[in-house]
Write a protein that holds these residues in place. Sequence first.
Motif, PDB file in Angstrom:
ATOM      1  N   HIS A  29       0.851  -1.184   0.000  1.00  0.00           N
ATOM      2  CA  HIS A  29       0.000   0.000   0.000  1.00  0.00           C
ATOM      3  C   HIS A  29       0.893   1.243   0.000  1.00  0.00           C
ATOM      4  CE1 HIS A  29      -3.094   2.847   1.224  1.00  0.00           C
ATOM      5  NE2 HIS A  29      -3.985   1.919   0.927  1.00  0.00           N
ATOM      6  N   PRO A  30       0.544   2.280  -0.771  1.00  0.00           N
ATOM      7  CA  PRO A  30       1.386   3.481  -0.808  1.00  0.00           C
ATOM      8  C   PRO A  30       1.396   4.246   0.518  1.00  0.00           C
ATOM      9  CG  PRO A  30      -0.614   3.810  -2.085  1.00  0.00           C
ATOM     10  CD  PRO A  30      -0.579   2.363  -1.692  1.00  0.00           C
ATOM     11  N   ASP A  31       0.363   4.103   1.308  1.00  0.00           N
ATOM     12  CA  ASP A  31       0.281   4.768   2.600  1.00  0.00           C
ATOM     13  C   ASP A  31      -0.277   3.762   3.608  1.00  0.00           C
ATOM     14  OD1 ASP A  31       0.335   6.716   4.560  1.00  0.00           O
ATOM     15  OD2 ASP A  31      -1.590   7.586   3.972  1.00  0.00           O
ATOM     16  N   PRO A  32       0.546   2.814   4.055  1.00  0.00           N
ATOM     17  CA  PRO A  32       0.025   1.733   4.901  1.00  0.00           C
ATOM     18  C   PRO A  32      -0.421   2.224   6.277  1.00  0.00           C
ATOM     19  CG  PRO A  32       2.400   1.653   4.845  1.00  0.00           C
ATOM     20  CD  PRO A  32       1.974   2.719   3.865  1.00  0.00           C
ATOM     21  N   TYR A  33      -1.376   1.500   6.842  1.00  0.00           N
ATOM     22  CA  TYR A  33      -1.844   1.792   8.195  1.00  0.00           C
ATOM     23  C   TYR A  33      -0.767   1.361   9.183  1.00  0.00           C
ATOM     24  CZ  TYR A  33      -4.363   1.539  12.570  1.00  0.00           C
ATOM     25  OH  TYR A  33      -4.739   1.704  13.869  1.00  0.00           O
ATOM     26  N   ILE A  34      -0.464   2.234  10.118  1.00  0.00           N
ATOM     27  CA  ILE A  34       0.506   1.923  11.163  1.00  0.00           C
ATOM     28  C   ILE A  34      -0.215   2.033  12.501  1.00  0.00           C
ATOM     29  CG2 ILE A  34       2.677   2.586  12.263  1.00  0.00           C
ATOM     30  CD1 ILE A  34       3.497   3.825   9.572  1.00  0.00           C
ATOM     31  N   VAL A  35      -0.105   1.003  13.316  1.00  0.00           N
ATOM     32  CA  VAL A  35      -0.707   1.034  14.647  1.00  0.00           C
ATOM     33  C   VAL A  35      -0.138   2.247  15.376  1.00  0.00           C
ATOM     34  CG1 VAL A  35      -0.958  -0.224  16.809  1.00  0.00           C
ATOM     35  CG2 VAL A  35      -0.963  -1.460  14.653  1.00  0.00           C
ATOM     36  N   PRO A  36      -0.983   3.083  16.003  1.00  0.00           N
ATOM     37  CA  PRO A  36      -0.518   4.354  16.562  1.00  0.00           C
ATOM     38  C   PRO A  36       0.678   4.269  17.511  1.00  0.00           C
ATOM     39  CG  PRO A  36      -2.889   4.305  16.560  1.00  0.00           C
ATOM     40  CD  PRO A  36      -2.430   2.941  16.125  1.00  0.00           C
ATOM     41  N   TYR A  37       0.795   3.209  18.308  1.00  0.00           N
ATOM     42  CA  TYR A  37       1.884   3.157  19.282  1.00  0.00           C
ATOM     43  C   TYR A  37       3.100   2.393  18.759  1.00  0.00           C
ATOM     44  CZ  TYR A  37      -0.908  -0.994  20.192  1.00  0.00           C
ATOM     45  OH  TYR A  37      -1.648  -2.142  20.039  1.00  0.00           O
ATOM     46  N   TYR A  38       3.111   1.977  17.485  1.00  0.00           N
ATOM     47  CA  TYR A  38       4.277   1.352  16.860  1.00  0.00           C
ATOM     48  C   TYR A  38       5.172   2.436  16.259  1.00  0.00           C
ATOM     49  CZ  TYR A  38       2.454  -3.443  17.123  1.00  0.00           C
ATOM     50  OH  TYR A  38       2.018  -4.671  17.556  1.00  0.00           O
ATOM     51  N   PRO A  39       6.451   2.159  16.018  1.00  0.00           N
ATOM     52  CA  PRO A  39       7.316   3.159  15.378  1.00  0.00           C
ATOM     53  C   PRO A  39       6.707   3.647  14.067  1.00  0.00           C
ATOM     54  CG  PRO A  39       8.633   1.335  16.189  1.00  0.00           C
ATOM     55  CD  PRO A  39       7.181   0.943  16.368  1.00  0.00           C
ATOM     56  N   GLY A  40       6.635   4.968  13.930  1.00  0.00           N
ATOM     57  CA  GLY A  40       6.012   5.568  12.753  1.00  0.00           C
ATOM     58  C   GLY A  40       4.554   5.928  12.981  1.00  0.00           C
ATOM     59  N   GLY A  41       3.963   5.425  14.054  1.00  0.00           N
ATOM     60  CA  GLY A  41       2.571   5.726  14.369  1.00  0.00           C
ATOM     61  C   GLY A  41       2.434   7.080  15.044  1.00  0.00           C
ATOM     62  N   SER A  42       1.216   7.584  15.108  1.00  0.00           N
ATOM     63  CA  SER A  42       0.983   8.924  15.630  1.00  0.00           C
ATOM     64  C   SER A  42       1.208   9.044  17.138  1.00  0.00           C
ATOM     65  CB  SER A  42      -0.440   9.363  15.296  1.00  0.00           C
ATOM     66  OG  SER A  42      -1.375   8.478  15.893  1.00  0.00           O
ATOM     67  N   LEU A  43       1.161   7.940  17.863  1.00  0.00           N
ATOM     68  CA  LEU A  43       1.367   7.987  19.313  1.00  0.00           C
ATOM     69  C   LEU A  43       2.745   7.495  19.742  1.00  0.00           C
ATOM     70  CD1 LEU A  43      -2.052   6.599  20.609  1.00  0.00           C
ATOM     71  CD2 LEU A  43      -1.275   8.945  20.610  1.00  0.00           C
ATOM     72  N   TYR A  44       3.565   7.078  18.783  1.00  0.00           N
ATOM     73  CA  TYR A  44       4.861   6.487  19.145  1.00  0.00           C
ATOM     74  C   TYR A  44       5.741   7.508  19.870  1.00  0.00           C
ATOM     75  CZ  TYR A  44       9.287   4.068  18.848  1.00  0.00           C
ATOM     76  OH  TYR A  44      10.459   3.451  19.155  1.00  0.00           O
ATOM     77  N   ALA A  45       6.182   7.135  21.042  1.00  0.00           N
ATOM     78  CA  ALA A  45       7.079   7.948  21.881  1.00  0.00           C
ATOM     79  C   ALA A  45       6.482   9.299  22.251  1.00  0.00           C
ATOM     80  CB  ALA A  45       8.443   8.126  21.218  1.00  0.00           C
ATOM     81  N   ARG A  46       5.167   9.406  22.225  1.00  0.00           N
ATOM     82  CA  ARG A  46       4.548  10.676  22.612  1.00  0.00           C
ATOM     83  C   ARG A  46       4.801  10.959  24.082  1.00  0.00           C
ATOM     84  NH1 ARG A  46      -1.360  12.215  20.816  1.00  0.00           N
ATOM     85  NH2 ARG A  46      -0.240  12.428  18.872  1.00  0.00           N
ATOM     86  N   ASN A  47       4.713   9.940  24.903  1.00  0.00           N
ATOM     87  CA  ASN A  47       5.006  10.074  26.327  1.00  0.00           C
ATOM     88  C   ASN A  47       6.164   9.143  26.656  1.00  0.00           C
ATOM     89  OD1 ASN A  47       2.837  11.871  26.861  1.00  0.00           O
ATOM     90  ND2 ASN A  47       1.442  10.131  26.776  1.00  0.00           N
ATOM     91  N   PRO A  48       7.386   9.589  26.394  1.00  0.00           N
ATOM     92  CA  PRO A  48       8.526   8.710  26.640  1.00  0.00           C
ATOM     93  C   PRO A  48       8.662   8.416  28.126  1.00  0.00           C
ATOM     94  CG  PRO A  48       9.264  10.931  26.156  1.00  0.00           C
ATOM     95  CD  PRO A  48       7.783  10.901  25.938  1.00  0.00           C
ATOM     96  N   PRO A  49       9.277   7.288  28.476  1.00  0.00           N
ATOM     97  CA  PRO A  49       9.446   6.966  29.890  1.00  0.00           C
ATOM     98  C   PRO A  49      10.358   7.975  30.575  1.00  0.00           C
ATOM     99  CG  PRO A  49      10.653   5.443  28.501  1.00  0.00           C
ATOM    100  CD  PRO A  49       9.848   6.296  27.603  1.00  0.00           C
ATOM    101  N   PHE A  50      10.139   8.135  31.876  1.00  0.00           N
ATOM    102  CA  PHE A  50      10.975   9.031  32.658  1.00  0.00           C
ATOM    103  C   PHE A  50      12.392   8.474  32.743  1.00  0.00           C
ATOM    104  CE2 PHE A  50       6.748  10.008  34.410  1.00  0.00           C
ATOM    105  CZ  PHE A  50       6.756  11.378  34.230  1.00  0.00           C
ATOM    106  N   PRO A  51      13.378   9.342  32.886  1.00  0.00           N
ATOM    107  CA  PRO A  51      14.747   8.851  33.090  1.00  0.00           C
ATOM    108  C   PRO A  51      14.823   8.022  34.372  1.00  0.00           C
ATOM    109  CG  PRO A  51      14.734  11.214  32.646  1.00  0.00           C
ATOM    110  CD  PRO A  51      13.311  10.786  32.806  1.00  0.00           C
ATOM    111  N   GLU A  52      15.732   7.061  34.403  1.00  0.00           N
ATOM    112  CA  GLU A  52      15.821   6.154  35.557  1.00  0.00           C
ATOM    113  C   GLU A  52      16.190   6.881  36.844  1.00  0.00           C
ATOM    114  OE1 GLU A  52      18.163   2.663  34.924  1.00  0.00           O
ATOM    115  OE2 GLU A  52      17.239   2.304  32.973  1.00  0.00           O
ATOM    116  N   GLU A  53      16.891   8.010  36.745  1.00  0.00           N
ATOM    117  CA  GLU A  53      17.286   8.724  37.966  1.00  0.00           C
ATOM    118  C   GLU A  53      16.113   9.458  38.612  1.00  0.00           C
ATOM    119  OE1 GLU A  53      18.398  11.193  34.373  1.00  0.00           O
ATOM    120  OE2 GLU A  53      18.871   9.179  35.011  1.00  0.00           O
ATOM    121  N   MET A  54      14.991   9.593  37.929  1.00  0.00           N
ATOM    122  CA  MET A  54      13.802  10.213  38.513  1.00  0.00           C
ATOM    123  C   MET A  54      12.967   9.135  39.195  1.00  0.00           C
ATOM    124  SD  MET A  54      12.596  12.962  35.669  1.00  0.00           S
ATOM    125  CE  MET A  54      11.343  13.644  36.720  1.00  0.00           C
TER     126      MET A  54
END
Length: 85
Positions: free
Chosen positions: A50-75
């Motif tokens: 498909h020229p514009d394939p569907y990407i699951v939002p939370y997978y890499p390339g999706g609209s939600l990917y890394a929107r809320n990255p995890p906090f650094p371990e020192e926090m």
Amino acid sequence: MLSWAIRRDLFAQEAEVLRKEFEKNKDMTDVGQIGRLIQKGQAKLQEYQHPDPYIVPYYPGGSLYARNPPFPEEMHQQLDFGRET
């Protein structure tokens, strides 16, 4: 195929046809014929891309990917909500 077929029943029908094609050739032993079948399968894969394939939002390339990255371990999370202990 899921990028092309919105309805799940249409996807299932096409997937069944493709699966039958695989099953028909699963006992093939001739190396030359296997190579030709692989080339044919790769050509079919390119045809179905498909020229514009569907990407699951939370997978890499999706609209939600890394929107809320995890906090650094020192926090650390504080759960006492301001109460003194």
